[in-house]
Design a protein around this motif. Sequence first.
Motif, PDB file in Angstrom:
ATOM      1  N   TYR A 126       0.848  -1.189   0.000  1.00  0.00           N
ATOM      2  CA  TYR A 126       0.000   0.000   0.000  1.00  0.00           C
ATOM      3  C   TYR A 126       0.885   1.241   0.000  1.00  0.00           C
ATOM      4  CZ  TYR A 126       1.184   0.217   4.982  1.00  0.00           C
ATOM      5  OH  TYR A 126       1.872   0.288   6.180  1.00  0.00           O
ATOM      6  N   THR A 127       0.304   2.364  -0.376  1.00  0.00           N
ATOM      7  CA  THR A 127       1.005   3.637  -0.335  1.00  0.00           C
ATOM      8  C   THR A 127       0.232   4.602   0.554  1.00  0.00           C
ATOM      9  OG1 THR A 127       1.922   5.452  -1.645  1.00  0.00           O
ATOM     10  CG2 THR A 127      -0.159   4.539  -2.389  1.00  0.00           C
ATOM     11  N   GLN A 128       0.977   5.415   1.284  1.00  0.00           N
ATOM     12  CA  GLN A 128       0.324   6.413   2.127  1.00  0.00           C
ATOM     13  C   GLN A 128       1.317   7.504   2.508  1.00  0.00           C
ATOM     14  OE1 GLN A 128      -0.956   4.553   5.807  1.00  0.00           O
ATOM     15  NE2 GLN A 128       1.068   4.673   6.683  1.00  0.00           N
ATOM     16  N   PHE A 129       0.765   8.661   2.868  1.00  0.00           N
ATOM     17  CA  PHE A 129       1.563   9.694   3.506  1.00  0.00           C
ATOM     18  C   PHE A 129       1.649   9.342   4.986  1.00  0.00           C
ATOM     19  CE2 PHE A 129       0.518  12.014  -0.316  1.00  0.00           C
ATOM     20  CZ  PHE A 129       1.651  12.793  -0.536  1.00  0.00           C
ATOM     21  N   ALA A 130       2.849   9.243   5.489  1.00  0.00           N
ATOM     22  CA  ALA A 130       3.027   8.818   6.881  1.00  0.00           C
ATOM     23  C   ALA A 130       4.421   9.224   7.348  1.00  0.00           C
ATOM     24  CB  ALA A 130       2.860   7.300   7.001  1.00  0.00           C
ATOM     25  N   PRO A 131       4.608   9.309   8.660  1.00  0.00           N
ATOM     26  CA  PRO A 131       5.970   9.511   9.174  1.00  0.00           C
ATOM     27  C   PRO A 131       6.869   8.363   8.708  1.00  0.00           C
ATOM     28  CG  PRO A 131       4.342   9.842  10.907  1.00  0.00           C
ATOM     29  CD  PRO A 131       3.602   9.251   9.741  1.00  0.00           C
ATOM     30  N   THR A 132       8.013   8.724   8.187  1.00  0.00           N
ATOM     31  CA  THR A 132       8.909   7.754   7.545  1.00  0.00           C
ATOM     32  C   THR A 132      10.323   7.971   8.025  1.00  0.00           C
ATOM     33  OG1 THR A 132       7.512   7.924   5.554  1.00  0.00           O
ATOM     34  CG2 THR A 132       9.639   6.839   5.313  1.00  0.00           C
ATOM     35  N   LEU A 133      11.067   6.872   8.165  1.00  0.00           N
ATOM     36  CA  LEU A 133      12.502   6.978   8.442  1.00  0.00           C
ATOM     37  C   LEU A 133      13.173   7.587   7.213  1.00  0.00           C
ATOM     38  CD1 LEU A 133      12.919   3.425   9.994  1.00  0.00           C
ATOM     39  CD2 LEU A 133      12.971   5.583  11.243  1.00  0.00           C
ATOM     40  N   TRP A 134      13.959   8.634   7.433  1.00  0.00           N
ATOM     41  CA  TRP A 134      14.481   9.413   6.308  1.00  0.00           C
ATOM     42  C   TRP A 134      15.962   9.712   6.520  1.00  0.00           C
ATOM     43  CZ3 TRP A 134      12.137  10.854   1.803  1.00  0.00           C
ATOM     44  CH2 TRP A 134      12.810  11.792   1.003  1.00  0.00           C
ATOM     45  N   CYS A 135      16.762   9.532   5.451  1.00  0.00           N
ATOM     46  CA  CYS A 135      18.178   9.903   5.493  1.00  0.00           C
ATOM     47  C   CYS A 135      18.359  11.244   4.789  1.00  0.00           C
ATOM     48  CB  CYS A 135      19.048   8.844   4.826  1.00  0.00           C
ATOM     49  SG  CYS A 135      20.796   9.332   4.739  1.00  0.00           S
ATOM     50  N   PRO A 136      18.725  12.302   5.519  1.00  0.00           N
ATOM     51  CA  PRO A 136      18.898  13.613   4.871  1.00  0.00           C
ATOM     52  C   PRO A 136      20.081  13.640   3.913  1.00  0.00           C
ATOM     53  CG  PRO A 136      18.667  13.828   7.253  1.00  0.00           C
ATOM     54  CD  PRO A 136      18.884  12.384   6.976  1.00  0.00           C
ATOM     55  N   GLU A 137      21.120  12.822   4.168  1.00  0.00           N
ATOM     56  CA  GLU A 137      22.276  12.797   3.278  1.00  0.00           C
ATOM     57  C   GLU A 137      21.916  12.151   1.948  1.00  0.00           C
ATOM     58  OE1 GLU A 137      25.939  12.786   1.415  1.00  0.00           O
ATOM     59  OE2 GLU A 137      25.236  13.992   3.110  1.00  0.00           O
ATOM     60  N   CYS A 138      21.270  10.996   1.983  1.00  0.00           N
ATOM     61  CA  CYS A 138      20.894  10.288   0.752  1.00  0.00           C
ATOM     62  C   CYS A 138      19.568  10.785   0.193  1.00  0.00           C
ATOM     63  CB  CYS A 138      20.818   8.776   1.021  1.00  0.00           C
ATOM     64  SG  CYS A 138      22.375   8.077   1.601  1.00  0.00           S
ATOM     65  N   GLN A 139      18.857  11.567   0.983  1.00  0.00           N
ATOM     66  CA  GLN A 139      17.574  12.169   0.602  1.00  0.00           C
ATOM     67  C   GLN A 139      16.593  11.125   0.085  1.00  0.00           C
ATOM     68  OE1 GLN A 139      17.549  15.969  -1.337  1.00  0.00           O
ATOM     69  NE2 GLN A 139      19.603  16.483  -0.613  1.00  0.00           N
ATOM     70  N   THR A 140      16.401  10.104   0.911  1.00  0.00           N
ATOM     71  CA  THR A 140      15.453   9.058   0.578  1.00  0.00           C
ATOM     72  C   THR A 140      14.913   8.430   1.839  1.00  0.00           C
ATOM     73  OG1 THR A 140      15.123   7.003  -0.654  1.00  0.00           O
ATOM     74  CG2 THR A 140      17.245   7.259   0.442  1.00  0.00           C
ATOM     75  N   GLU A 188      22.701   3.014   7.790  1.00  0.00           N
ATOM     76  CA  GLU A 188      23.824   2.082   7.657  1.00  0.00           C
ATOM     77  C   GLU A 188      24.708   2.399   6.462  1.00  0.00           C
ATOM     78  OE1 GLU A 188      22.534  -1.899   6.972  1.00  0.00           O
ATOM     79  OE2 GLU A 188      21.524  -1.438   5.075  1.00  0.00           O
ATOM     80  N   ARG A 189      24.174   3.065   5.455  1.00  0.00           N
ATOM     81  CA  ARG A 189      24.946   3.333   4.237  1.00  0.00           C
ATOM     82  C   ARG A 189      25.914   4.502   4.390  1.00  0.00           C
ATOM     83  NH1 ARG A 189      24.909  -1.267   1.517  1.00  0.00           N
ATOM     84  NH2 ARG A 189      22.803  -1.991   1.054  1.00  0.00           N
ATOM     85  N   CYS A 190      25.537   5.510   5.150  1.00  0.00           N
ATOM     86  CA  CYS A 190      26.362   6.720   5.200  1.00  0.00           C
ATOM     87  C   CYS A 190      26.662   7.197   6.612  1.00  0.00           C
ATOM     88  CB  CYS A 190      25.689   7.843   4.419  1.00  0.00           C
ATOM     89  SG  CYS A 190      24.077   8.328   5.095  1.00  0.00           S
ATOM     90  N   GLY A 191      26.002   6.603   7.619  1.00  0.00           N
ATOM     91  CA  GLY A 191      26.265   6.984   8.997  1.00  0.00           C
ATOM     92  C   GLY A 191      25.570   8.254   9.450  1.00  0.00           C
ATOM     93  N   THR A 192      24.707   8.819   8.599  1.00  0.00           N
ATOM     94  CA  THR A 192      24.005  10.057   8.944  1.00  0.00           C
ATOM     95  C   THR A 192      22.857   9.762   9.921  1.00  0.00           C
ATOM     96  OG1 THR A 192      24.481  10.936   6.742  1.00  0.00           O
ATOM     97  CG2 THR A 192      22.721  12.016   8.000  1.00  0.00           C
ATOM     98  N   PRO A 193      22.701  10.585  10.980  1.00  0.00           N
ATOM     99  CA  PRO A 193      21.533  10.402  11.860  1.00  0.00           C
ATOM    100  C   PRO A 193      20.236  10.540  11.070  1.00  0.00           C
ATOM    101  CG  PRO A 193      23.163  11.798  12.923  1.00  0.00           C
ATOM    102  CD  PRO A 193      23.643  11.593  11.509  1.00  0.00           C
ATOM    103  N   ILE A 194      19.327   9.629  11.297  1.00  0.00           N
ATOM    104  CA  ILE A 194      18.074   9.634  10.544  1.00  0.00           C
ATOM    105  C   ILE A 194      17.102  10.640  11.126  1.00  0.00           C
ATOM    106  CG2 ILE A 194      18.319   7.231   9.820  1.00  0.00           C
ATOM    107  CD1 ILE A 194      15.977   6.821  12.034  1.00  0.00           C
ATOM    108  N   GLU A 195      16.151  11.035  10.305  1.00  0.00           N
ATOM    109  CA  GLU A 195      15.031  11.875  10.733  1.00  0.00           C
ATOM    110  C   GLU A 195      13.732  11.113  10.488  1.00  0.00           C
ATOM    111  OE1 GLU A 195      15.425  14.524  12.333  1.00  0.00           O
ATOM    112  OE2 GLU A 195      17.462  15.197  11.848  1.00  0.00           O
ATOM    113  N   TYR A 196      12.662  11.618  11.075  1.00  0.00           N
ATOM    114  CA  TYR A 196      11.314  11.084  10.836  1.00  0.00           C
ATOM    115  C   TYR A 196      10.551  12.171  10.099  1.00  0.00           C
ATOM    116  CZ  TYR A 196      12.319   7.463  14.333  1.00  0.00           C
ATOM    117  OH  TYR A 196      12.873   6.411  15.031  1.00  0.00           O
TER     118      TYR A 196
END
Length: 817
Positions: A164-178, A346-354
């Motif tokens: 399914y697809t939805q708008f929701a709080p998501t684990l996000w990497c600001p460095e990789c922007q995904t 795990e890929r870049c070591g950047t702290p994640i955001e929600y």
Amino acid sequence: MLPNRYDFREAEPRLARFWELNNVYGYDPAGLGQHFTIDTPPLTVSGQLHIGHCYSYTQADAIARYRRMRGGHVYYPMGFDDNGLATERFVEKTIKHKATEIGRDAFINACLELTQQTEGRFETLWRRLSLSVDWRYRYSSISHEARRVSQWSFIQLYQQGLTYTQFAPTLWCPECQTAIAQAEVNDASLPTRFSTIAFRLPGGGILPIATTRPELLPACVAIFVHPDDPRYRHLIGKTARIDSGAFSGSPELAVPILADELADPSRGSGAVMCCTFGDSTDVRWWHTHHLPLRAAIGRDGHMTGLAGSYAGLTVQQARRRILTYLEETGQIISEETIEHDVGTHERCGTPIEYLHTRQWFIRVLDQKERLLEAGRKIRWHPEHMRIRYEHWVEHLQWDWCISRQRYFGIPFPAWICRACGETMLASLEQLPVDPQTTQPLVACACGSTDFEPEPDVMDTWATSSCTPMIIGRWIDDPAWFAQHFPASLRPQAHDIIRTWAFYTIVKSLYHTNDIPWREVMISGHGLSADRRKLSKSKEHNEVGPMEIMEKESADALRYWATTGRTGADSPLSPENIATGRRLVTKLWNASRFAESRLERFTNGARPAALLPTDRWLLSRLARTIAGATAELDRYEYAAARAEIDRFFWSDLCDNYLELAKARLYSEAGAAHYAAQWTLYQALLAVLKLLAPFLPYITEEIYQGLFRQWDGASSIHLASWPSEQPEWIDTEAEAIGETLLGLLRQVRRYKAERGQSVGAELASLRISGHLQPAQRASLEMAMVDLKSATRAKQIVLEEGAEDGGSQMLKDNELLIEV
């Protein structure tokens, strides 16, 4: 004829060509009997291979070789995981440009070109290491076939209501922007300022709020306290305020004080601010209490307009500026530096955001019991690794997020109807499809033909989780799929149980209602010499595997790789590699000696007149074959090789060859043939037992010496040594131990006097209360004992039984048994 010296630098490339030209490792789909399918880990194309890869892949190869020699038709393909974020970062680092700087099409072309070059280097290294892969079945996760399987998997899951697809709080990497999945988050302990901030209460009081993330103050939507906390119970429903003129669009931030049992009275001040979003608890509170959404951090990791004059700053910059402002305005009560656990990518070591974003998910949270049950149907080696899998499933907090906001991946085969908002899926005939360049074959149910292509690509694990279906030709060849699914074995490292193992089980259950493989063999990591985990994508100072093989040989590197027990990490050990080199040399020298003693040998029936020494060695050999076979059946390759090593070094070389040397040097006779036959059986069995571990030296000796009698075109196509229970002879083993005890005492006697092992002994007298059968066996073994001790005369006599030894006169020895 075997030359004087074994030159591995010449022999190993030559033997590799021999195997390739003769299709030694070729898989025969029509072969009768058992087929053994290995779902090999497709290597992520994200850098250069290191010794850690050789460690785990050699272990899997040893099992493949063993199964082939046991008569199985081994389907052993090799794949490359060459799409997704890891590959994108590798390409960006190599070409020194971000994907967004050169555009989608140019970046995808750069990825395709670089991955093809890198995969070629990977294959070259694997061939040099002698992985017994059938390279005709090489595949990649960005190939036409893999994209087709991955997209069809998505379509089926969508049709079953499992994605399914939805708008929701998501684990996000600001460095990789995904967006990323829960399994891609690592915990890191970082030094952090822990600040207690003063929120004002109605009537002039202060509510202390402790936080490590003051930059989220612009996104603060509530303060939570425990409903039973006596300090704050009277404040529930009231409003707390803080001056925020510098970091928000208004001079004051006012938020409600709410009650929730998740607020922990023992942590910090017991009052917690809820921001959208700082962690998973914030997400839960936001959802449960229907709080407003305030996004202070953007997808690029910079502050949004919500942060007022601090908009555009990075998170770290905003944190420092806000703390300075709070300090200057007297709103900080206290501060300290603490070690704080932070989720990092795990890929870049950047702290994640929600972040609140639109993503695609596969349902897993409502399937935990089913997933646990599937894990218990699989045999795990070692067994305790199943607990890691179960722990991961039990503690899942998110459905599996499979969408990524990147370029180089497999597109979702979907469009959105601009008229009615419905999702349109591609047909099977269209796959693989790129919705950016292709339209649906039919109009939407509403009649519209105006479609918006799905912009995201699938996470690489969404495709890697389909490897049993990719190698099993799931879509196009039902007969092949039935033959290879479930696969026999999945070899993989322990750190990707939560990703590759888990995701593959999810996909297999959803698509086939079955487990993906019967067994899993978990490897540890080959570590650097200082016990650090190595990474393809990070710099390290370790010598590369090709350099080690050119200096020490591929067999020596493989020897080290199969030293650690199944599932255990093991640092690179020059000592173990050197031991492997010594074993190669010892095999060669023992075989050259055997060659000189096996002239005119005819491999006939077991001799009737075997001496006790022969029967002892054959009994030890039978136990070694049985033990090594049992250990390999349990995937304990290190324990199996240790058994073989002990037999070869100690029983065969150190003892039997010394004991039987005189008979082997004699020209003819029954005793001479008995020694020849025993040596032939033992050395050929040792070579076959070691072939899965040391493929080059064992092949070279087999071709030069044993092929003429054994008859296989390659030792790797020869039969595994048969268990020989009829060879087990406890009486012969007892006599053998007596002989070895005598030999040790003679050697010690000579060593104490500074004599060489080959020095002659004038007389050896053996005294003790011997049973008639013991005496008869010792008398039969006298020729071997004389050979090994170099005693001119050996006398058996009745006497005491204290097990000691004494010198009678010069160069005469009495041993009591």
